[in-house]
Scaffold this motif. Structure first.
Motif, mmCIF file in Angstrom:
data_model
loop_
_atom_site.group_PDB
_atom_site.id
_atom_site.type_symbol
_atom_site.label_atom_id
_atom_site.label_comp_id
_atom_site.label_asym_id
_atom_site.label_seq_id
_atom_site.Cartn_x
_atom_site.Cartn_y
_atom_site.Cartn_z
ATOM 1 N N ILE A 128 -17.395 16.938 22.741
ATOM 2 C CA ILE A 128 -18.492 17.407 23.566
ATOM 3 C C ILE A 128 -19.347 18.371 22.756
ATOM 4 C CG2 ILE A 128 -17.277 19.396 24.528
ATOM 5 C CD1 ILE A 128 -19.567 17.058 26.545
ATOM 6 N N VAL A 217 -18.884 3.498 29.593
ATOM 7 C CA VAL A 217 -18.960 4.578 30.582
ATOM 8 C C VAL A 217 -19.047 4.006 31.993
ATOM 9 C CG1 VAL A 217 -20.437 6.448 31.446
ATOM 10 C CG2 VAL A 217 -19.877 6.313 29.002
ATOM 11 N N GLU A 243 -27.363 16.928 36.800
ATOM 12 C CA GLU A 243 -26.769 16.748 35.477
ATOM 13 C C GLU A 243 -27.418 15.558 34.778
ATOM 14 O OE1 GLU A 243 -22.244 16.246 33.598
ATOM 15 O OE2 GLU A 243 -22.534 16.974 35.650
ATOM 16 N N PHE A 245 -26.719 13.266 31.064
ATOM 17 C CA PHE A 245 -25.994 13.084 29.806
ATOM 18 C C PHE A 245 -26.417 11.767 29.172
ATOM 19 C CE2 PHE A 245 -23.134 11.577 33.180
ATOM 20 C CZ PHE A 245 -22.691 10.344 32.731
ATOM 21 N N THR A 247 -25.483 8.648 26.045
ATOM 22 C CA THR A 247 -24.318 7.995 25.450
ATOM 23 C C THR A 247 -24.738 7.086 24.298
ATOM 24 O OG1 THR A 247 -24.429 6.048 26.913
ATOM 25 C CG2 THR A 247 -23.172 7.944 27.706
ATOM 26 N N ILE A 253 -20.374 10.763 24.471
ATOM 27 C CA ILE A 253 -21.147 11.354 25.563
ATOM 28 C C ILE A 253 -21.614 12.742 25.149
ATOM 29 C CG2 ILE A 253 -21.048 12.167 27.960
ATOM 30 C CD1 ILE A 253 -18.770 10.094 28.382
ATOM 31 N N GLN A 254 -22.893 13.006 25.319
ATOM 32 C CA GLN A 254 -23.450 14.338 25.057
ATOM 33 C C GLN A 254 -24.189 14.817 26.304
ATOM 34 O OE1 GLN A 254 -25.702 13.307 21.331
ATOM 35 N NE2 GLN A 254 -24.552 15.033 20.512
ATOM 36 N N TRP A 255 -24.021 16.102 26.608
ATOM 37 C CA TRP A 255 -24.672 16.606 27.807
ATOM 38 C C TRP A 255 -26.010 17.249 27.463
ATOM 39 C CZ3 TRP A 255 -25.348 21.920 29.368
ATOM 40 C CH2 TRP A 255 -24.774 22.860 28.498
ATOM 41 N N ASN A 266 -22.693 20.333 33.361
ATOM 42 C CA ASN A 266 -22.052 19.322 32.505
ATOM 43 C C ASN A 266 -20.646 18.945 32.986
ATOM 44 O OD1 ASN A 266 -20.652 21.616 31.807
ATOM 45 N ND2 ASN A 266 -21.024 21.460 29.608
ATOM 46 N N SER A 269 -20.028 14.918 32.753
ATOM 47 C CA SER A 269 -19.994 14.480 31.359
ATOM 48 C C SER A 269 -18.716 14.927 30.665
ATOM 49 C CB SER A 269 -21.222 14.989 30.601
ATOM 50 O OG SER A 269 -21.357 16.389 30.716
ATOM 51 N N LYS A 270 -18.260 16.131 30.931
ATOM 52 C CA LYS A 270 -17.010 16.619 30.346
ATOM 53 C C LYS A 270 -15.827 15.791 30.823
ATOM 54 C CE LYS A 270 -17.487 21.496 29.073
ATOM 55 N NZ LYS A 270 -17.040 22.881 29.394
ATOM 56 N N LEU A 273 -15.880 12.351 29.245
ATOM 57 C CA LEU A 273 -15.528 12.405 27.820
ATOM 58 C C LEU A 273 -14.019 12.521 27.632
ATOM 59 C CD1 LEU A 273 -16.860 12.408 25.011
ATOM 60 C CD2 LEU A 273 -16.696 14.882 25.038
#
Length: 279
Positions: A128, A217, A243, A245, A247, A253-255, A266, A269-270, A273
């Protein structure tokens, strides 16, 4: 520093050797497509999914030999090149497939050629991003919606221009809109939004790249009973969602932390991930 090696049409060459000619259609016309893949702990991640997308893309472009570029081919060639470069067990690969033929706009043949490049990665896991990304909308050039929109083709000038915009405005990424002004993707990733407890992502019919990680995802969310809706998304909703995010196959995955003055959480997304790293 020792030179790296590449695979060009099944032969190993030192990076920098003259293996390309001006006649290559991928150079002259952008006549090809590419696949970006990640290896973790010595194994290629999602080889069958990458092969499926690659084969569908080659078939769409009428490039012959797509049936040979299956999951076994991808695993064999990436493992071979990683060993040749003594690069360790974690790596990023780019496979470029082009129409290997002469001719002007109309090719004389449809046989395929390919090149495979590799770069070492530090971690076996998708990590992350500690600092959330800052994004804005790039609307100088809109992405067309057609049969080629879901492919990662070598014709990438709109993305190059978006990258220059990102750099000029000191952004981490930019949102790209389709020809109708709806949310499509980002410069290098697919995009997901969390709004009132549901996850939304632009439908493939909106012209976004059919990302391998996008589908991973979507499948993960279904497995853990999270609702994902593929839809047409007005970019104005970016000011309302909780939120965002993004991909892709390399970063997972990045927020996103912010868009204009809007700031995002986030949590989803966390969680996704963590599930991704557990697969």
């Amino acid at each position: 520093m020792s030179k790296r090696f590449i695979n060009f049409n099944g032969e190993i060459f030192q990076e920098g050797e003259n293996v390309l000619s001006l006649a290559i259609r991928g150079f002259k016309y952008g006549d090809g497509l590419f696949e970006t893949m990640r290896m973790s702990k010595g194994k290629l991640n999602f080889p069958e999914e990458h092969a499926d997308r690659l084969q569908k893309g080659m078939k769409t472009l009428k490039i012959e030999g797509y049936s040979n570029m299956d999951g076994y081919f991808l695993k064999e060639k990436t493992e071979e090149l990683a060993k040749r470069n003594k690069i360790g067990q974690n790596a990023r690969f780019r496979l470029t497939v082009f129409r290997d033929s002469d001719g002007l706009y109309t090719p004389n043949e449809n046989k395929n050629g390919y090149s495979l490049e590799v770069t070492a990665l530090d971690s076996a896991y998708y990590n992350i991003n500690n600092k959330g990304l800052i994004l804005d909308i790039y609307d100088d050039i809109f992405k067309p919606v057609n049969r080629l929109s879901n492919l990662k083709t070598c014709s990438a000038l709109p993305f190059v221009m978006a990258g220059l915009y990102k750099k000029q405005h000191k952004l981490d990424e930019v949102f790209i809109l389709n020809q109708n002004g709806f949310l499509c993707e980002t410069l290098s990733s697919n995009v997901f939004l969390v709004y009132k407890g549901q996850i939304y992502t632009p439908a493939l019919s909106e012209g976004c790249v059919a990302g391998v990680m996008r589908q991973v995802v979507i499948n993960l969310a279904a497995k853990y009973q999270l609702d994902i809706i593929e839809a047409q998304i007005n970019p104005e909703i970016l000011n309302e969602v909780e939120e965002v995010f993004i991909t892709n196959a390399i970063n997972g995955i990045q927020w996103v932390m912010g868009f204009n003055r809007k700031r995002y959480f986030n949590e989803v997304s966390k969680m996704l991930l963590e599930k991704l790293n557990a697969t």
